[in-house]
Design an enzyme around this catalytic site. Structure first.
Site, PDB file in Angstrom:
ATOM      1  N   GLY A  45      29.632  48.697  -9.802  1.00 50.68           N
ATOM      2  CA  GLY A  45      29.925  50.074 -10.176  1.00 50.68           C
ATOM      3  C   GLY A  45      29.055  50.490 -11.351  1.00 50.68           C
ATOM      4  O   GLY A  45      28.588  49.636 -12.112  1.00 50.68           O
ATOM      5  N   GLN A  50      26.936  55.318 -18.748  1.00 52.25           N
ATOM      6  CA  GLN A  50      26.175  54.068 -18.912  1.00 52.25           C
ATOM      7  C   GLN A  50      24.667  54.264 -18.789  1.00 52.25           C
ATOM      8  O   GLN A  50      23.896  53.374 -19.134  1.00 52.25           O
ATOM      9  CB  GLN A  50      26.622  53.029 -17.882  1.00 52.25           C
ATOM     10  CG  GLN A  50      28.054  52.557 -18.107  1.00 52.25           C
ATOM     11  CD  GLN A  50      28.423  51.488 -17.111  1.00 52.25           C
ATOM     12  OE1 GLN A  50      28.831  51.785 -15.997  1.00 52.25           O
ATOM     13  NE2 GLN A  50      28.254  50.227 -17.487  1.00 52.25           N
ATOM     14  N   CYS A  98      31.060  44.057 -17.467  1.00 50.40           N
ATOM     15  CA  CYS A  98      30.541  45.419 -17.523  1.00 50.40           C
ATOM     16  C   CYS A  98      29.049  45.355 -17.811  1.00 50.40           C
ATOM     17  O   CYS A  98      28.612  44.598 -18.685  1.00 50.40           O
ATOM     18  CB  CYS A  98      31.256  46.187 -18.626  1.00 50.40           C
ATOM     19  SG  CYS A  98      30.686  47.885 -18.801  1.00 50.40           S
ATOM     20  N   LEU A  99      28.252  46.148 -17.091  1.00 45.66           N
ATOM     21  CA  LEU A  99      26.803  46.103 -17.291  1.00 45.66           C
ATOM     22  C   LEU A  99      26.408  46.540 -18.695  1.00 45.66           C
ATOM     23  O   LEU A  99      25.332  46.177 -19.173  1.00 45.66           O
ATOM     24  CB  LEU A  99      26.098  46.991 -16.255  1.00 45.66           C
ATOM     25  CG  LEU A  99      26.241  46.544 -14.787  1.00 45.66           C
ATOM     26  CD1 LEU A  99      25.551  47.526 -13.861  1.00 45.66           C
ATOM     27  CD2 LEU A  99      25.695  45.135 -14.591  1.00 45.66           C
ATOM     28  N   HIS A 140      38.101  50.709 -13.678  1.00 41.67           N
ATOM     29  CA  HIS A 140      37.072  50.323 -14.658  1.00 41.67           C
ATOM     30  C   HIS A 140      36.042  51.449 -14.834  1.00 41.67           C
ATOM     31  O   HIS A 140      35.708  51.821 -15.958  1.00 41.67           O
ATOM     32  CB  HIS A 140      36.393  49.022 -14.208  1.00 41.67           C
ATOM     33  CG  HIS A 140      35.298  48.567 -15.140  1.00 41.67           C
ATOM     34  ND1 HIS A 140      35.398  47.440 -15.917  1.00 41.67           N
ATOM     35  CD2 HIS A 140      34.083  49.107 -15.419  1.00 41.67           C
ATOM     36  CE1 HIS A 140      34.291  47.322 -16.650  1.00 41.67           C
ATOM     37  NE2 HIS A 140      33.469  48.309 -16.355  1.00 41.67           N
ATOM     38  N   GLU A 141      35.554  51.994 -13.709  1.00 39.61           N
ATOM     39  CA  GLU A 141      34.541  53.053 -13.790  1.00 39.61           C
ATOM     40  C   GLU A 141      35.134  54.344 -14.347  1.00 39.61           C
ATOM     41  O   GLU A 141      34.489  55.053 -15.121  1.00 39.61           O
ATOM     42  CB  GLU A 141      33.909  53.314 -12.411  1.00 39.61           C
ATOM     43  CG  GLU A 141      33.155  52.121 -11.823  1.00 39.61           C
ATOM     44  CD  GLU A 141      32.200  51.471 -12.809  1.00 39.61           C
ATOM     45  OE1 GLU A 141      31.560  52.181 -13.601  1.00 39.61           O
ATOM     46  OE2 GLU A 141      32.112  50.232 -12.801  1.00 39.61           O
ATOM     47  N   HIS A 144      35.191  54.526 -17.990  1.00 39.19           N
ATOM     48  CA  HIS A 144      33.900  54.891 -18.592  1.00 39.19           C
ATOM     49  C   HIS A 144      33.783  56.400 -18.819  1.00 39.19           C
ATOM     50  O   HIS A 144      33.276  56.830 -19.856  1.00 39.19           O
ATOM     51  CB  HIS A 144      32.737  54.438 -17.710  1.00 39.19           C
ATOM     52  CG  HIS A 144      32.327  53.013 -17.931  1.00 39.19           C
ATOM     53  ND1 HIS A 144      31.882  52.533 -19.143  1.00 39.19           N
ATOM     54  CD2 HIS A 144      32.282  51.953 -17.083  1.00 39.19           C
ATOM     55  CE1 HIS A 144      31.585  51.243 -19.034  1.00 39.19           C
ATOM     56  NE2 HIS A 144      31.818  50.865 -17.793  1.00 39.19           N
TER      57      HIS A 144
HETATM   58 NI    NI Z   1      31.551  48.947 -16.992  1.00 34.69          NI
END
Ligand code: NI
Length: 189
Positions: A45, A50, A98-99, A140-141, A144
């Protein structure tokens, strides 16, 4: 085109993102670039904050989770202007990463079920319910675009233990195999 992923500590990750309108410039190109960026970083995701844009947009392709959960086999979606209407069911823990926070994985507790309304890439409105891993990735997304990160949900003790590592990530002291933008990276003279 792959875009740099914003690292922990950047203020854009802490803003509540704004809805976009259907005339948002070059949206299809942006979504294409986000998928390319996400695949290049082996993520499931990616949310617009991000990549530095405080807008209510995230993408998911959960195919890597399909062997754990059959329902995720075709779970590739674009969520525009989403609103979670309801979260319910028992809380359960899952090891999240998480990226924007490379190298840190922690067990995070979230509700089992949710109902979400959103627009797809053709600006068609959907209201859908999800559970299990699919709900997990959405939660999770969605966090963000609300300016929240999974590390916010950890115990005070766990947060304290991670503080130095999180500070290091902001400064760029982390090895990643994708392009990142580090908020506290000092430019070399
Ligand atoms: Ni993330």
């Amino acid at each position: 085109m792959k875009l740099p992923i914003v690292a922990y500590g950047d203020p854009v990750l802490r803003k509540k993102a704004a809805d976009i309108s259907s005339d948002y410039a070059d949206l299809d190109k942006l979504i294409e670039n986000m998928f390319e960026t996400m695949y290049g970083a082996h993520g499931v995701g990616l949310a617009a904050p991000q990549i530095g844009l405080s807008i209510r947009l995230f993408i998911i392709d959960a195919i890597p989770f399909a062997e754990d959960d059959e329902a995720l086999k075709n779970f590739k979606k674009v969520f525009i202007n989403p609103q979670i209407l309801e979260e319910s069911g028992e809380k359960w823990s899952f090891n999240e990463g998480c990226l924007s926070i490379p190298d840190i994985r922690e067990d995070v507790s979230r509700n089992q079920n949710l109902t979400i309304t959103y627009l797809d890439q053709d600006w068609k409105e959907h209201t859908e319910s999800y559970d299990g891993l699919a709900a997990r990735v959405i939660q999770h997304e969605y966090d963000h675009i609300e300016g929240k990160l999974f590390t916010d949900k950890l115990s005070p003790l766990r947060k304290a233990m991670l503080k130095n590592r999180l500070d290091s990530i902001s400064k760029g002291f982390v090895k990643v195999d994708y392009k990142m933008k580090f908020p506290a990276l000092k430019k070399k003279r």
